[in-house]
Design an enzyme around this catalytic site. Structure first.
Site: not given
Length: 261
Positions: A30, A42, A152
């Site tokens: 991530h 994010h 992301c």
């Protein structure tokens, strides 16, 4: 950082850095932008922000809402109907390690990184520009989350470079998504070679070469279908931001308050 790992310590990262952490025993990573003050901006699937149920179908960030953070009261801040989130570094990393995405690497270094989603040949913009994009998108959104075209890593790559792919067909800017598609594609294309190469080592070498080249061909630093887009133009074109000066000033003031907390 080196060829085998981009792992860093917390005191080594700087505002404007593209950071990431692995989830589910290194199954996926991530990504986000470190904006300073132990805070990260994010991008996450919007539906996961409203539910604490984790879904194995989500490749990039099936984590539960970050409510009741003991460190920062503004941790988990987001605008309605937006997947762009402000989190503290602790909640972003959770129990994982911290890694820093590399920019401006040489083609040889890029190809040596077997795993996608760790580096790019594209050059990063100055930290101030990167942070401005991240905070602007925090207020105005980054469109709909898409596992292959707008995830992301795509968010972090855009914040760092301002580059967007003109055609929204196929794979986006994400190196991780390119790896997911490139590995089985390389295996499929190399399968006829088994008839010509009796040695499994030879077939494996060719397959690995095809995989690496497919990753390199989709890197934003070498693609010819990317353009530089100002963050203000990006959000206006997506219909996510208002062009009025008054609204822009309000967003800027809100960003300053969040950074000061």
């Amino acid at each position: 950082m080196g060829l085998l790992s981009n792992k860093v310590e917390r005191n080594e990262i700087k505002p404007g850095d593209h950071i990431y952490t692995y989830r589910a025993v290194f199954t996926y990573s991530h990504h986000g932008i470190f904006v300073g003050g132990s805070k990260v901006v994010h991008f996450r699937p919007e539906r996961n922000l409203d539910s604490s149920i984790e879904s194995s179908s989500e490749l990039y960030d099936p984590i539960s809402p970050q409510s009741a953070c003991p460190t920062f009261p503004d941790c988990g801040f987001r605008r309605p109907n937006s997947g762009v989130v402000l989190s503290c570094l602790d909640c972003f990393i959770r129990n994982g390690s911290l890694y820093c995405f590399e920019y401006g690497v040489t083609p040889s270094v890029f190809l040596a990184k077997v795993r996608g989603g760790t580096c790019t040949t594209a050059v990063s913009d100055p930290p101030g520009t990167v942070i401005h994009r991240a905070m602007y998108l925090l207020q105005n959104g980054f469109g709909n989350y898409d596992i292959f075209q707008n995830n992301c890593e795509d968010f972090a790559l855009y914040c760092k470079t301002g580059l967007l792919i003109m055609e929204k067909l196929g794979v986006g800017r994400s190196g991780q998504a390119s790896s997911v598609i490139g590995a089985p594609l390389a295996a499929l294309l190399s399968s006829p070679l088994k008839l010509l190469m009796p040695s499994p080592v030879g077939v494996a070498t060719v397959t690995a070469g095809m995989y690496c080249m497919s990753r390199y061909a989709t890197d934003i630093g070498v693609r010819s279908d990317v353009i530089k887009v100002a963050v203000e133009d990006l959000t206006v074109n997506l219909g996510l931001a208002t062009p009025h000066d008054e609204a822009a000033r309000e967003d800027e003031a809100s960003n300053r308050q969040l950074m000061a907390l």
